[in-house]
Design an enzyme around this catalytic site. Structure first.
Site, PDB file in Angstrom:
ATOM      1  N   THR A 120       5.194 -23.736  16.488  1.00  0.00           N
ATOM      2  CA  THR A 120       6.243 -24.532  17.090  1.00  0.00           C
ATOM      3  C   THR A 120       6.581 -25.659  16.118  1.00  0.00           C
ATOM      4  O   THR A 120       6.016 -25.760  15.026  1.00  0.00           O
ATOM      5  CB  THR A 120       5.772 -25.116  18.432  1.00  0.00           C
ATOM      6  OG1 THR A 120       4.587 -25.878  18.201  1.00  0.00           O
ATOM      7  CG2 THR A 120       5.477 -24.017  19.434  1.00  0.00           C
TER       8      THR A 120
ATOM      9  N   GLY B  89      -5.587 -22.448  15.805  1.00  0.00           N
ATOM     10  CA  GLY B  89      -5.291 -21.894  14.494  1.00  0.00           C
ATOM     11  C   GLY B  89      -5.870 -22.712  13.351  1.00  0.00           C
ATOM     12  O   GLY B  89      -6.316 -22.157  12.338  1.00  0.00           O
TER      13      GLY B  89
ATOM     14  N   HIS C 190      12.103 -13.143  13.508  1.00  0.00           N
ATOM     15  CA  HIS C 190      10.893 -12.344  13.337  1.00  0.00           C
ATOM     16  C   HIS C 190      10.988 -11.408  12.133  1.00  0.00           C
ATOM     17  O   HIS C 190      10.007 -11.223  11.407  1.00  0.00           O
ATOM     18  CB  HIS C 190      10.613 -11.548  14.614  1.00  0.00           C
ATOM     19  CG  HIS C 190      10.152 -12.407  15.750  1.00  0.00           C
ATOM     20  ND1 HIS C 190      10.709 -12.353  17.016  1.00  0.00           N
ATOM     21  CD2 HIS C 190       9.203 -13.368  15.817  1.00  0.00           C
ATOM     22  CE1 HIS C 190      10.108 -13.225  17.798  1.00  0.00           C
ATOM     23  NE2 HIS C 190       9.197 -13.861  17.095  1.00  0.00           N
TER      24      HIS C 190
ATOM     25  N   ASP D 237       3.602 -18.949  12.359  1.00  0.00           N
ATOM     26  CA  ASP D 237       4.682 -18.886  13.358  1.00  0.00           C
ATOM     27  C   ASP D 237       4.438 -19.998  14.367  1.00  0.00           C
ATOM     28  O   ASP D 237       4.089 -19.752  15.517  1.00  0.00           O
ATOM     29  CB  ASP D 237       4.684 -17.513  14.026  1.00  0.00           C
ATOM     30  CG  ASP D 237       5.792 -17.375  15.065  1.00  0.00           C
ATOM     31  OD1 ASP D 237       6.733 -18.195  15.047  1.00  0.00           O
ATOM     32  OD2 ASP D 237       5.713 -16.455  15.902  1.00  0.00           O
TER      33      ASP D 237
ATOM     34  N   PRO E 270       1.002 -29.407  20.269  1.00  0.00           N
ATOM     35  CA  PRO E 270      -0.058 -28.549  19.738  1.00  0.00           C
ATOM     36  C   PRO E 270       0.219 -28.021  18.333  1.00  0.00           C
ATOM     37  O   PRO E 270      -0.711 -27.681  17.603  1.00  0.00           O
ATOM     38  CB  PRO E 270      -0.120 -27.399  20.755  1.00  0.00           C
ATOM     39  CG  PRO E 270       0.481 -27.950  22.001  1.00  0.00           C
ATOM     40  CD  PRO E 270       1.528 -28.928  21.558  1.00  0.00           C
TER      41      PRO E 270
ATOM     42  N   GLU F 112      -3.587 -17.416  18.541  1.00  0.00           N
ATOM     43  CA  GLU F 112      -2.681 -18.184  19.409  1.00  0.00           C
ATOM     44  C   GLU F 112      -3.511 -19.163  20.224  1.00  0.00           C
ATOM     45  O   GLU F 112      -4.481 -18.770  20.869  1.00  0.00           O
ATOM     46  CB  GLU F 112      -1.899 -17.232  20.323  1.00  0.00           C
ATOM     47  CG  GLU F 112      -1.174 -17.896  21.487  1.00  0.00           C
ATOM     48  CD  GLU F 112      -0.157 -18.919  21.068  1.00  0.00           C
ATOM     49  OE1 GLU F 112      -0.213 -20.056  21.587  1.00  0.00           O
ATOM     50  OE2 GLU F 112       0.703 -18.595  20.210  1.00  0.00           O
TER      51      GLU F 112
END
Length: 283
Positions: A160, A141, A65, A158, A165, A108
Site C-alpha cells: 500500500t 513482510g 498487476h 506490492d 501498515p 501478506e
C-alpha cells in the site's frame, strides 16, 4: 470514506482527491490493521479500498498487476522463485503463476484482506490461492525479509502507500534486506505511487536503490483509478536485465504463449522511457 451521498471520496493527497460513484456497498469492516471496504462502481466493477484509498478494481487491475510481474519476470528470462510482499487480493500471484515458475512465496500482513478478497473479489485472484506452487504466509513482510534465506529471482513489493501498515516497506533497511534476499542476477521491483503527486516517495526509493544496486531506475504505467498521472515502479538489480533487446523480449513473450491486456514487449521497453519531470526526481 463516503463524504457525498453515493460517492466514495479518496483523499490520499493533501490537495487532490478523486471520487467514485457507489452503486452498492458489498463489504465494510475493520480488521486489526485497517478498514476494508468493497464497493461497486458502474465503470470499474467491484473496488477494494483500504482506509478509504483505492487499492484494486475489477476493471483495471490487470494493468498494475501485469506491469509489476511481467516486466521483471520477462526481463530476467529464467525466474524460478518469486517473492511477493503484500498483494493480499491475489492479483500479483495470479500473474506471476502464469509463468513456469517453481514457487511463488506471498507474504501478506493482513489475513483479513486475503479472506475477504477470496469471497468478494474472486476474479482478482482467479484461482491463484489454490495453486500448489503458492506459499502464502500471513506475516509481517519486513520481519520476513530480515529472516528469509533468500534465493529469490524476482521480488515484488506490492505494498500500500507509505502510510499505516505499508510504511515500513519503504525504508532503507527494508530494501537492504530485500537486496540480500535476491539470488544472483535477481530483480527487485516496487510500487512507488504516482510521481507527479508523490515525488518524494520515488526519490527516496531511488536513493536507497542507488546505494544497493548497479542499476537503480524506475518504469511507468498508467492505471485509471490511481489518480494524478502514471504510476512509477522502482527497479533495482545488479544485472543488465533492463537493457534486454526488444527482439529477445518479443521472443520470450511469444514462447510463453501468454496474452495480456496491457503488457507487451514493446510496452515493456517503452515503460522505461521517462518524462522529464520523473527524471528530475532521481537523486
Amino acid at each position: 470514506m463516503t463524504d457525498m451521498t453515493g460517492w466514495s471520496v479518496e483523499r490520499l493527497h493533501d490537495d487532490h482527491s478523486q471520487a467514485l460513484r457507489v452503486s452498492e456497498v458489498l463489504y465494510d469492516n475493520k480488521t486489526d490493521h485497517q478498514r476494508l471496504r468493497v464497493i461497486a462502481n458502474p465503470t470499474f466493477g467491484r473496488v477494494l479500498t483500504l482506509d478509504g484509498v483505492v487499492q484494486v478494481t475489477e476493471a483495471d487491475n490487470f494493468i498494475y498487476h501485469e506491469m509489476l510481474t511481467h516486466v521483471p519476470i520477462f526481463a530476467h528470462g529464467a525466474a524460478k522463485r518469486v517473492l511477493i510482499v503484500g498483494g493480499g487480493d491475489g492479483g500479483m500471484a495470479r500473474e506471476a503463476l502464469r509463468h513456469p515458475v517453481d514457487s511463488v512465496t506471498m507474504v501478506e500482513i493482513d489475513g483479513g484482506v486475503v479472506d475477504f478478497s477470496k469471497e468478494y473479489l474472486p476474479s482478482i485472484s482467479a484461482g491463484a490461492f489454490d495453486d500448489p506452487r503458492l506459499d502464502l504466509q500471513i506475516a509481517d513482510g519486513a520481519e520476513f525479509m530480515k529472516t528469509t534465506d533468500g534465493g529469490f529471482d524476482v521480488i515484488i513489493i506490492d505494498s500500500t502507500d507509505p502510510v499505516g501498515p505499508g510504511e515500513v516497506l519503504f525504508t532503507d533497511h527494508f530494501y537492504g534486506h530485500a537486496k540480500r534476499a535476491l539470488a544472483p542476477g535477481g530483480i527487485l521491483v516496487t510500487q512507488n505511487g504516482v510521481p507527479f503527486m508523490q515525488g518524494g516517495e520515488l526519490t527516496g526509493t531511488l536513493r536507497a536503490f542507488g546505494s544497493l544496486f548497479a542499476d537503480a531506475y524506475c518504469y511507468l504505467a498508467t492505471v485509471p483509478t490511481y489518480a494524478g498521472g502514471p504510476m512509477a515502479f522502482g527497479w533495482g538489480t545488479d544485472s543488465d536485465a533492463r537493457h534486454v533487446p526488444l527482439e529477445l523480449l518479443t521472443d520470450r513473450v511469444a514462447q510463453s504463449g501468454l496474452d495480456f491486456g496491457y503488457y507487451s514487449a514493446e510496452v515493456h521497453k517503452a515503460a522505461f522511457a521517462l518524462p522529464g519531470y520523473v527524471k528530475k526526481l532521481f537523486p
